[in-house]
Design a protein around this motif. Sequence first.
Motif, PDB file in Angstrom:
ATOM      1  N   THR A   1       0.813  -1.218   0.000  1.00 44.48           N
ATOM      2  CA  THR A   1       0.000   0.000   0.000  1.00 44.48           C
ATOM      3  C   THR A   1       0.849   1.272   0.000  1.00 44.48           C
ATOM      4  O   THR A   1       0.324   2.353  -0.269  1.00 44.48           O
ATOM      5  CB  THR A   1      -0.918   0.028   1.242  1.00 44.48           C
ATOM      6  N   ASP A   2       2.124   1.133   0.277  1.00 42.80           N
ATOM      7  CA  ASP A   2       3.029   2.284   0.301  1.00 42.80           C
ATOM      8  C   ASP A   2       3.198   2.825  -1.124  1.00 42.80           C
ATOM      9  O   ASP A   2       3.743   2.152  -1.999  1.00 42.80           O
ATOM     10  CB  ASP A   2       4.390   1.852   0.862  1.00 42.80           C
ATOM     11  N   THR A   3       2.715   4.046  -1.366  1.00 40.44           N
ATOM     12  CA  THR A   3       2.766   4.594  -2.726  1.00 40.44           C
ATOM     13  C   THR A   3       4.193   4.788  -3.220  1.00 40.44           C
ATOM     14  O   THR A   3       4.466   4.667  -4.416  1.00 40.44           O
ATOM     15  CB  THR A   3       2.007   5.931  -2.791  1.00 40.44           C
ATOM     16  N   ALA A   4       5.111   5.086  -2.306  1.00 41.07           N
ATOM     17  CA  ALA A   4       6.511   5.251  -2.702  1.00 41.07           C
ATOM     18  C   ALA A   4       7.080   3.930  -3.199  1.00 41.07           C
ATOM     19  O   ALA A   4       7.805   3.882  -4.208  1.00 41.07           O
ATOM     20  CB  ALA A   4       7.335   5.780  -1.532  1.00 41.07           C
ATOM     21  N   LEU A   5       6.754   2.827  -2.496  1.00 35.57           N
ATOM     22  CA  LEU A   5       7.237   1.516  -2.918  1.00 35.57           C
ATOM     23  C   LEU A   5       6.599   1.107  -4.241  1.00 35.57           C
ATOM     24  O   LEU A   5       7.268   0.517  -5.104  1.00 35.57           O
ATOM     25  CB  LEU A   5       6.933   0.466  -1.837  1.00 35.57           C
ATOM     26  N   LEU A   6       5.334   1.431  -4.425  1.00 33.91           N
ATOM     27  CA  LEU A   6       4.672   1.131  -5.693  1.00 33.91           C
ATOM     28  C   LEU A   6       5.358   1.871  -6.845  1.00 33.91           C
ATOM     29  O   LEU A   6       5.558   1.312  -7.928  1.00 33.91           O
ATOM     30  CB  LEU A   6       3.188   1.512  -5.623  1.00 33.91           C
ATOM     31  N   ALA A   7       5.720   3.123  -6.597  1.00 33.88           N
ATOM     32  CA  ALA A   7       6.421   3.897  -7.625  1.00 33.88           C
ATOM     33  C   ALA A   7       7.791   3.301  -7.924  1.00 33.88           C
ATOM     34  O   ALA A   7       8.239   3.281  -9.078  1.00 33.88           O
ATOM     35  CB  ALA A   7       6.568   5.355  -7.180  1.00 33.88           C
ATOM     36  N   ILE A   8       8.461   2.782  -6.890  1.00 34.70           N
ATOM     37  CA  ILE A   8       9.764   2.138  -7.092  1.00 34.70           C
ATOM     38  C   ILE A   8       9.617   0.890  -7.959  1.00 34.70           C
ATOM     39  O   ILE A   8      10.442   0.636  -8.845  1.00 34.70           O
ATOM     40  CB  ILE A   8      10.399   1.784  -5.731  1.00 34.70           C
ATOM     41  N   LEU A   9       8.554   0.124  -7.734  1.00 34.70           N
ATOM     42  CA  LEU A   9       8.322  -1.076  -8.546  1.00 34.70           C
ATOM     43  C   LEU A   9       8.082  -0.710 -10.004  1.00 34.70           C
ATOM     44  O   LEU A   9       8.568  -1.398 -10.920  1.00 34.70           O
ATOM     45  CB  LEU A   9       7.137  -1.870  -7.996  1.00 34.70           C
TER      46      LEU A   9
END
Length: 412
Positions: free
Chosen positions: A260-268
Amino acid sequence: MENHKKGNVVLLAGILFNLSIGVLYAWSVLKTKLTASVGAGGWGWSSTEAGLPYTIAIVFFAIGLLVGGRIQDKIGPRWVVTTGGALVALGMILSGYVGNSVMGITICFGFITGTGIGLGYGCVSPPALKWFHPSKKGLVTGLIVGGFGIAPVYFAPIMNTLLSNFGIQKSLIFMGIVVAAISIPIAQLIKNPPAGYTPSIPEGLKQAATAKPSVDVTWREMIKTKQFYLLFIMFLLSASVGLMIIGNMSKIANTQIGITDTALLAILVSFLAITNTAGRVLGGLMSDKIGCVNALFVVFALQALNMVGFVFYQSLPALIIGIILVGFSYGTLLSVFPSIAAGLYGLKNYGTNYGVLYLAWGLAGVVAPMAADIIFDINGNFHAAYLLAAIMLALIICVNFLFRKTSKTAIA
């Protein structure tokens, strides 16, 4: 030596231009925000609604590439590329101004930005290819399209930061201004070599160099060949698989393994872009070494195995493996198919010819993401979409064998 330097300038300019307009593959970051609840700063769109601008952008990307390719074959690439960059920026800025409107953003981002991407992207590879020897067509194409593929590495985190701090509308306007400031000046460096120019033969090939007769096939002649239809089917189905995953990567990570972490989603998303770009460059090199048809077989087989296993990727490390295979396989398509088109049908009408073939990619962009969104809205997951993708890839491998039987030495 002077012409070699000019060729390198055109190649670098093509890479940088594609780097500046590669907003399409960062859409999944924005899509996650669009589908978030109003209380969470989103607009509460359904997955299907949030996927519509992306889908329409892909359609007009393909149409723009065809139109732009035909125009640049007639008048040269510089003004077509300039127009492309301006339209990409304009569509994003207008998307910010129309606000929370599915139809408004579909028109502005889907139609205007999508057309601009197609005009620009489609007209930077042909001039670069004309500056270099045909033995380097895989590498040159891979580097050019790699610029577009790597763009989400910076677009995704920047967009995520902007969305978190300024909201959807201001983020789109700001990114549109940045695109205009970078892409339009760079477009002025894109040009064809002078009439009668012949690229030098690389040192390693001089001993065994045997000139092949040049081919200058028109699009009307191309569509009468059996190879074209086999290529079209392979491009359509294989691109469908890649686009389905790329356009939904943030949502897959969110729903399948609970990120759910948007920063981690952006990293992916950025990591997917890196593997996508690696596929474009390494896939181009691979096709130069083992032949285009063999390179396609390798990525089709890898992607088929990956789609069979995707439903079982229930942890971050497993998903990363899946991302690597998706990105590499999809990226390879975008360097190998242009190389095949250039080898089979020549460079004189390459812009138009590849534009016609690229309609397969545009059709894939309509069918695959929409099918995936509908499946998700019905089932709450993408499992059936993975199965559909695996079946398509099995079919593509069969078509690849048929194509191999009809292939010429030009695409070896």
